[in-house]
Write an enzyme that holds these catalytic residues in place. Sequence first.
Site, PDB file in Angstrom:
ATOM      1  N   LYS A   1       1.046   4.202  -2.803  1.00 47.83           N
ATOM      2  CA  LYS A   1       0.625   5.561  -2.452  1.00 47.83           C
ATOM      3  C   LYS A   1       1.723   6.591  -2.670  1.00 47.83           C
ATOM      4  O   LYS A   1       1.448   7.738  -3.016  1.00 47.83           O
ATOM      5  CB  LYS A   1       0.128   5.593  -1.002  1.00 47.83           C
ATOM      6  CG  LYS A   1      -1.249   4.951  -0.838  1.00 47.83           C
ATOM      7  CD  LYS A   1      -2.254   5.556  -1.809  1.00 47.83           C
ATOM      8  CE  LYS A   1      -3.651   5.034  -1.674  1.00 47.83           C
ATOM      9  NZ  LYS A   1      -4.559   5.578  -2.715  1.00 47.83           N
TER      10      LYS A   1
ATOM     11  N   TYR B   1       0.837  -1.206   0.000  1.00 51.25           N
ATOM     12  CA  TYR B   1       0.000   0.000   0.000  1.00 51.25           C
ATOM     13  C   TYR B   1       0.875   1.260   0.000  1.00 51.25           C
ATOM     14  O   TYR B   1       0.608   2.214  -0.732  1.00 51.25           O
ATOM     15  CB  TYR B   1      -0.910  -0.036   1.228  1.00 51.25           C
ATOM     16  CG  TYR B   1      -1.913   1.079   1.326  1.00 51.25           C
ATOM     17  CD1 TYR B   1      -3.036   1.111   0.502  1.00 51.25           C
ATOM     18  CD2 TYR B   1      -1.770   2.085   2.267  1.00 51.25           C
ATOM     19  CE1 TYR B   1      -3.970   2.137   0.611  1.00 51.25           C
ATOM     20  CE2 TYR B   1      -2.689   3.102   2.391  1.00 51.25           C
ATOM     21  CZ  TYR B   1      -3.791   3.126   1.560  1.00 51.25           C
ATOM     22  OH  TYR B   1      -4.714   4.133   1.677  1.00 51.25           O
TER      23      TYR B   1
END
Length: 835
Positions: free
Chosen positions: A173, A169
């Site tokens: 991001k 993640y």
Amino acid sequence: MSSNTLEEVLRFDGKVVVVTGAGGGLGRAYALFFGSRGASVVVNDLGGSFKGEGNSTKAADVVVNEIKKAGGKAVANYDSVEFGEKIIETAVRAFGTIHILINNAGILRDIAFRNMKDDDWNLIMKVHVKGSYKCARAAWPIFKEQRYGRIINTTSAAGLFGSFGQTNYAAAKLAMVGFSETLAREGAKYNILCNAIAPIAASRMTETVMPPEALETLKPEWVVPLVAVLVHESNDEESGSIFEVGGGHIAKLRWERSKGALLKTDSSLTPSALLRKWNDVNDFSTCEHPSGPANFMELLELASELGANEQGEAVSFKDKVVVVTGAGAGLGRAYALLFAKLGASVVVNDVMNPDSTVNEIRKASGKATGSKHSVEDGEAVIETAVKTFGTVHIVINNAGILRDRSFASMTDEQWDQVMAVHLNGTYKVTKAAWPIFLKQKYGRKLFCCQTRYSWLLEVPAPATGGLYETGSGWFGKTRWQRSGGYGFPVDIPLTPEAVRASWEVIINFDDGRADHPESPQDGLQKVMQNMQNRKAGPKARVVNQEILDNIEKAKKAKAQGTLFEVNDKEVILYNLGIGAKKTDLRWVFEGDENFEVLPTFGVIPSFGAETPFSYDEIVPKFNPMMLLHGEQFLEIKKYPIPTSETLTSHPVLLEVVDKGSAAVVVTRTETRDSTGDLIFVNEFTVFIRGSGNFGGPTKVADRGAATAPNKPPVRKPDAIVEEKTTENQAVLYRLSGDRNPLHVDPEFSKVGGFKTPILHGLCFMGIAGKHIYQTFGPFKNIKVRFAGVVLPGQTLRTEMWKEGNKVIFQTGVVETGKPAIAAAAAELMESEEKL
């Protein structure tokens, strides 16, 4: 921002807005808002779980019906964002065009890196990275032709700072930051603006990890107004920017670059020479805020005028196995040759031709082997190292390819090729090496990003998680700087108009409030602080009579007393723990005629004293992981401090203060010697997040020196002392009583939100106290407020101002420029005083 529209309501009449992942949470809030302000909205949602499983048309349909019922215009789209062209096609088919794209769709696959499967990585990349690209790529020709477009990409605190258990993640991001910055540059001449936001909002992804009271304040509606301002036509200049937003708080982030170190670019430019200049590399005392790479041509000219570089401590990689990807030529070849020269066994990976570099190393009597594998086959690359040299210690993820094209002419194949090497290849090689690193409890990784390459060194201070830029003999570090931002009252709905009216405050980096966040906890700090910001005054107080009664009972409880044996071993161990050197005989040798313990030793006998109460009785929702040591006050009642004595400590509960979102607990401990004489008085002040709102007093009582604000005078310090801690400082200090694994176990410290074990607060308080003692002599009391984190190996700088009989001081970390101790003072002994 256009100033002529500051008083107008921000409308979106005639605009077409596409919101991905709009079936719930933040996406739904975006869609409803734009629908209510006149826009035509495409509500995209696959209808799967927050883990990316399943699909359903219901989520999007419900939101579309809500918009239409309120008189707005909307259509649904059920495609996955990996088919972005279908989503944009829906907008064109229904409304003729698209003006605004909100890339909001996201999923979580949280799992520790050691347990991560390829599917966990690939699915996150497909949704967050490929999905954002596909939607933006499909909209770009339309934006360009109509010379108008607005894009919002979604990053997160995990991407900006890293987050344990979120490798996939976080990688996705942070990719959104580079994506946004580049689209902003390419879109500027076409009036296409692109910004990234790091939102903190309640959703399906956060409801399992945040308490209900926090979720109540972190509603998605607090994020929408910022996005509305950024995508409105009145915004004609804010592009390529990053904002954190949530809970009424909005701030801007930007890159900050250190002064750095410049070295001559000749044969004397070695790791040893750079090691000698390492403090300069990390020196942020003067810095700049770049929008691109450093001026390397100018730096090269300046470097050429320097003399030969002085060498520092020798750097060796003897007995280390180093894997360098993309090492057949260029920078990878240079890495491989250098590590071989420094004694390492090198695996030269290159999909085309590793042999020439291998032969070059062997010809120079080095050890090397070739690995002709794509980095996408990371297992094979690492297997080569293990088969040839038995293990791997260092991986340099250097392999890369270029498919440079303007975004308008980029093909999916070109995008996928770059992602396969740079993102997936890096992941695959790292994943293959990780179990080996864990088993041998040693590993070093280096990742290369454009314009920010770095040397890998065995540096004396912790150097992990950092981002370094280098070229033409110059080496510098970059970090985030965050504006002071603006906190809006959380009991009043936030509007885009209110955000726009406060815009100059939100983006101001020069008003003295800017800071340098380094962790997700830092990112949450200002949001959590703003939860008590209410225009109508504080939220109605809850009175928890049981807790209040328990507090009064605990105040009256008497401790049995805890014994502590003072002897020369404990004295020397403590003195060493706060930086005494072998030459300080009065502190390290019991036979010295002036043998003594440093005054801040007074905290030690009371630290482990058994309290006559338990925290879970005097505060609600007590969680030891939410406890922070906030302040410490020590009063020394008797000099000389005994170096051989039996001491007894009796703690009592002094007060419990209700700060709404937290509780402050103050404990007073008296320590007496075997004759009953009072030797030390300590006040421990702890801050317990999430344990407030029980109806207690809201302010700490005034107790003179123990609670004084101690603001430094507006003048240069009267004295400054700098002291470099050692990498073993925390390991040594913990032997004086504080055995918290946070200070020694890397895995435990990561759970606590720290990249590496941190130094005890009472340890760097002791070091600062030593600075005062050495400079001004004995003191009868000392009070500190712990203001930041210190890592073993960092340098402490204590600035001192003498005001009459009082020394006001503050201590900071030289390498980061951040405070460690604030609001601090020591009251000196008068020469005629006898305690």
